[in-house]
Design a protein around this motif. Structure first.
Motif, PDB file in Angstrom:
ATOM      1  N   ASP A  13     -14.903  -1.249  -0.075  1.00 17.59           N
ATOM      2  CA  ASP A  13     -13.853  -0.916  -1.040  1.00 17.59           C
ATOM      3  C   ASP A  13     -12.597  -0.448  -0.298  1.00 17.59           C
ATOM      4  O   ASP A  13     -12.418   0.730  -0.044  1.00 17.59           O
ATOM      5  CB  ASP A  13     -14.348   0.141  -2.018  1.00 17.59           C
ATOM      6  N   VAL A  14     -11.754  -1.412   0.078  1.00 18.40           N
ATOM      7  CA  VAL A  14     -10.567  -1.123   0.877  1.00 18.40           C
ATOM      8  C   VAL A  14      -9.314  -1.654   0.180  1.00 18.40           C
ATOM      9  O   VAL A  14      -9.395  -2.460  -0.751  1.00 18.40           O
ATOM     10  CB  VAL A  14     -10.682  -1.749   2.285  1.00 18.40           C
ATOM     11  N   GLU A  15      -8.160  -1.195   0.662  1.00 16.39           N
ATOM     12  CA  GLU A  15      -6.896  -1.669   0.129  1.00 16.39           C
ATOM     13  C   GLU A  15      -6.673  -3.129   0.548  1.00 16.39           C
ATOM     14  O   GLU A  15      -7.300  -3.623   1.476  1.00 16.39           O
ATOM     15  CB  GLU A  15      -5.728  -0.815   0.657  1.00 16.39           C
ATOM     16  N   VAL A  16      -5.729  -3.764  -0.099  1.00 14.04           N
ATOM     17  CA  VAL A  16      -5.458  -5.175   0.149  1.00 14.04           C
ATOM     18  C   VAL A  16      -5.042  -5.430   1.599  1.00 14.04           C
ATOM     19  O   VAL A  16      -5.306  -6.490   2.149  1.00 14.04           O
ATOM     20  CB  VAL A  16      -4.406  -5.708  -0.859  1.00 14.04           C
ATOM     21  N   GLU A  17      -4.413  -4.450   2.245  1.00 11.51           N
ATOM     22  CA  GLU A  17      -3.934  -4.629   3.616  1.00 11.51           C
ATOM     23  C   GLU A  17      -4.967  -4.253   4.670  1.00 11.51           C
ATOM     24  O   GLU A  17      -4.704  -4.347   5.860  1.00 11.51           O
ATOM     25  CB  GLU A  17      -2.672  -3.786   3.831  1.00 11.51           C
ATOM     26  N   THR A  18      -6.136  -3.825   4.252  1.00  4.48           N
ATOM     27  CA  THR A  18      -7.158  -3.359   5.182  1.00  4.48           C
ATOM     28  C   THR A  18      -8.375  -4.270   5.090  1.00  4.48           C
ATOM     29  O   THR A  18      -8.865  -4.543   4.000  1.00  4.48           O
ATOM     30  CB  THR A  18      -7.584  -1.922   4.831  1.00  4.48           C
ATOM     31  N   CYS A  55       0.829  -1.215   0.000  1.00  4.53           N
ATOM     32  CA  CYS A  55       0.000   0.000   0.000  1.00  4.53           C
ATOM     33  C   CYS A  55       0.859   1.258   0.000  1.00  4.53           C
ATOM     34  O   CYS A  55       0.525   2.233  -0.665  1.00  4.53           O
ATOM     35  CB  CYS A  55      -0.926   0.010   1.211  1.00  4.53           C
ATOM     36  N   SER A  56       1.959   1.241   0.726  1.00  8.10           N
ATOM     37  CA  SER A  56       2.831   2.424   0.768  1.00  8.10           C
ATOM     38  C   SER A  56       3.431   2.719  -0.601  1.00  8.10           C
ATOM     39  O   SER A  56       3.484   3.870  -1.037  1.00  8.10           O
ATOM     40  CB  SER A  56       3.947   2.225   1.795  1.00  8.10           C
ATOM     41  N   SER A  57       3.869   1.680  -1.298  1.00  9.08           N
ATOM     42  CA  SER A  57       4.487   1.907  -2.613  1.00  9.08           C
ATOM     43  C   SER A  57       3.457   2.246  -3.692  1.00  9.08           C
ATOM     44  O   SER A  57       3.798   2.829  -4.712  1.00  9.08           O
ATOM     45  CB  SER A  57       5.337   0.703  -3.031  1.00  9.08           C
ATOM     46  N   GLN A  58       2.192   1.929  -3.470  1.00 13.30           N
ATOM     47  CA  GLN A  58       1.156   2.380  -4.399  1.00 13.30           C
ATOM     48  C   GLN A  58       0.996   3.889  -4.315  1.00 13.30           C
ATOM     49  O   GLN A  58       0.714   4.548  -5.313  1.00 13.30           O
ATOM     50  CB  GLN A  58      -0.177   1.688  -4.090  1.00 13.30           C
ATOM     51  N   GLN A  59       1.161   4.448  -3.121  1.00 10.15           N
ATOM     52  CA  GLN A  59       1.057   5.892  -2.932  1.00 10.15           C
ATOM     53  C   GLN A  59       2.368   6.611  -3.252  1.00 10.15           C
ATOM     54  O   GLN A  59       2.364   7.741  -3.700  1.00 10.15           O
ATOM     55  CB  GLN A  59       0.642   6.208  -1.490  1.00 10.15           C
ATOM     56  N   LEU A  81       9.240   3.993  -3.229  1.00 10.53           N
ATOM     57  CA  LEU A  81       9.522   3.070  -2.123  1.00 10.53           C
ATOM     58  C   LEU A  81       9.757   1.647  -2.614  1.00 10.53           C
ATOM     59  O   LEU A  81      10.516   0.901  -2.004  1.00 10.53           O
ATOM     60  CB  LEU A  81       8.391   3.088  -1.095  1.00 10.53           C
ATOM     61  N   ALA A  82       9.127   1.276  -3.718  1.00 13.73           N
ATOM     62  CA  ALA A  82       9.334  -0.069  -4.276  1.00 13.73           C
ATOM     63  C   ALA A  82      10.775  -0.244  -4.742  1.00 13.73           C
ATOM     64  O   ALA A  82      11.346  -1.330  -4.644  1.00 13.73           O
ATOM     65  CB  ALA A  82       8.364  -0.330  -5.419  1.00 13.73           C
ATOM     66  N   GLU A  83      11.376   0.834  -5.242  1.00 15.42           N
ATOM     67  CA  GLU A  83      12.779   0.772  -5.667  1.00 15.42           C
ATOM     68  C   GLU A  83      13.716   0.832  -4.465  1.00 15.42           C
ATOM     69  O   GLU A  83      14.717   0.124  -4.408  1.00 15.42           O
ATOM     70  CB  GLU A  83      13.089   1.929  -6.619  1.00 15.42           C
ATOM     71  N   LYS A  84      13.373   1.682  -3.492  1.00 14.29           N
ATOM     72  CA  LYS A  84      14.208   1.844  -2.304  1.00 14.29           C
ATOM     73  C   LYS A  84      14.207   0.581  -1.451  1.00 14.29           C
ATOM     74  O   LYS A  84      15.227   0.224  -0.847  1.00 14.29           O
ATOM     75  CB  LYS A  84      13.702   3.031  -1.482  1.00 14.29           C
ATOM     76  N   PHE A  85      13.075  -0.124  -1.419  1.00 11.41           N
ATOM     77  CA  PHE A  85      12.945  -1.360  -0.647  1.00 11.41           C
ATOM     78  C   PHE A  85      12.477  -2.459  -1.594  1.00 11.41           C
ATOM     79  O   PHE A  85      11.281  -2.698  -1.731  1.00 11.41           O
ATOM     80  CB  PHE A  85      11.947  -1.164   0.501  1.00 11.41           C
ATOM     81  N   PRO A  86      13.410  -3.149  -2.249  1.00  7.04           N
ATOM     82  CA  PRO A  86      13.045  -4.126  -3.271  1.00  7.04           C
ATOM     83  C   PRO A  86      12.330  -5.371  -2.724  1.00  7.04           C
ATOM     84  O   PRO A  86      11.669  -6.075  -3.475  1.00  7.04           O
ATOM     85  CB  PRO A  86      14.374  -4.495  -3.915  1.00  7.04           C
TER      86      PRO A  86
END
Length: 190
Positions: free
Chosen positions: A109-114, A17-21, A25-30
Motif C-alpha cells: 500500500d504505497v503512493e503512486v510515486e513509490t 504526492c507533495s500536493s496531496q499532503q 502546492l497544486a495552485e502554486k505549481f499548476p
C-alpha cells in the motif's frame, strides 16, 4: 529531499504526492514542469531553513544489542534486507535452546510515486548462539509469507506453539511450529 549537483536541494516526492499532503502546492505549481524546475526552497518557502531537519544514515534492518545500557548495531543478513520488516519474533522455535528469529514484512500500500516493497517471502533465522544466525529457505522451514504482512504474534497453546500472521485486507494466517528430532533441529511449520 536530496542534493543534485552537490548544491541544489530538491524534493524526492513529485508534485502529485507533495500536493496531496499540501494542497496549496497544486495552485502554486499548476504544471508538473513548473514543480520539476523548482528547488526545495522555492517550493516550501524560505522558512525551510528554520524547519526541523533529519538525515537518514542507514536503511538496513538491524538488531540493537543492549550491553549494560550501551547499544550496538548488528546488521541482519542480506536475506533480511529484501523488503521492510513489520513483524519479528525472537524465540527458540526449533527446541535447541538457542533463540531464533522469524521475520516478515512487505509493503504493497504505497503512493503512486513509490514502488511497492514486495520482495520478502518471510525468513526463519536459526540461532547458532552468540547472536549468530543461519538463514533458512522457505521450503526448508515451511514459513512462506510473501504478502502484505503487518504483524506477527507467537501464541502458546496447551500442546502447541503457533505463529499468527496478519496480512493487510486478508485473513489471518496460522503456522503451527513443530520441532523435529533431527540432528540439525530444523523447524517445520504447517
Amino acid at each position: 529531499a536530496r542534493y543534485i549537483q552537490d548544491s541544489l536541494l530538491v524534493p524526492i516526492r513529485g508534485r502529485e504526492c507533495s500536493s496531496q499532503q499540501m494542497p496549496e502546492l497544486a495552485e502554486k505549481f499548476p504544471t508538473y514542469l513548473s514543480f520539476a524546475q523548482s528547488d526545495l526552497s522555492s517550493i516550501l518557502g524560505s522558512d525551510i531553513k528554520n524547519a526541523m531537519h533529519y538525515n537518514a544514515k542507514m536503511f538496513s534492518s538491524v538488531m540493537l544489542i543492549n550491553d549494560n545500557g550501551k547499544f550496538t548495531i548488528k546488521r541482519l543478513p542480506v536475506e533480511a534486507q529484501l523488503s521492510v520488516v513489520n513483524g519479528i519474533i525472537s524465540e527458540d522455535l526449533d527446541g535447541d535452546g538457542v533463540k531464533d528469529i522469524l521475520l516478515a514484512g512487505n509493503k504493497f500500500d504505497v503512493e503512486v510515486e513509490t514502488t511497492p516493497a514486495d520482495a520478502s517471502p518471510g525468513l526463519f533465522m536459526k540461532g547458532l548462539g552468540g547472536l549468530n544466525f543461519k538463514c533458512t529457505k522457505s521450503f526448508e522451514s515451511g514459513f512462506f509469507v510473501p504478502y502484505n504482512v503487518k504483524d506477527m504474534e507467537l501464541v502458546r497453546g496447551k500442546d502447541k506453539v503457533s505463529i499468527l500472521v496478519s496480512v493487510n485486507n486478508e485473513g489471518l494466517r496460522v503456522f503451527n511450529v513443530t520441532s523435529k528430532s533431527r540432528p540439525n533441529k530444523n523447524m517445520a511449520m504447517k
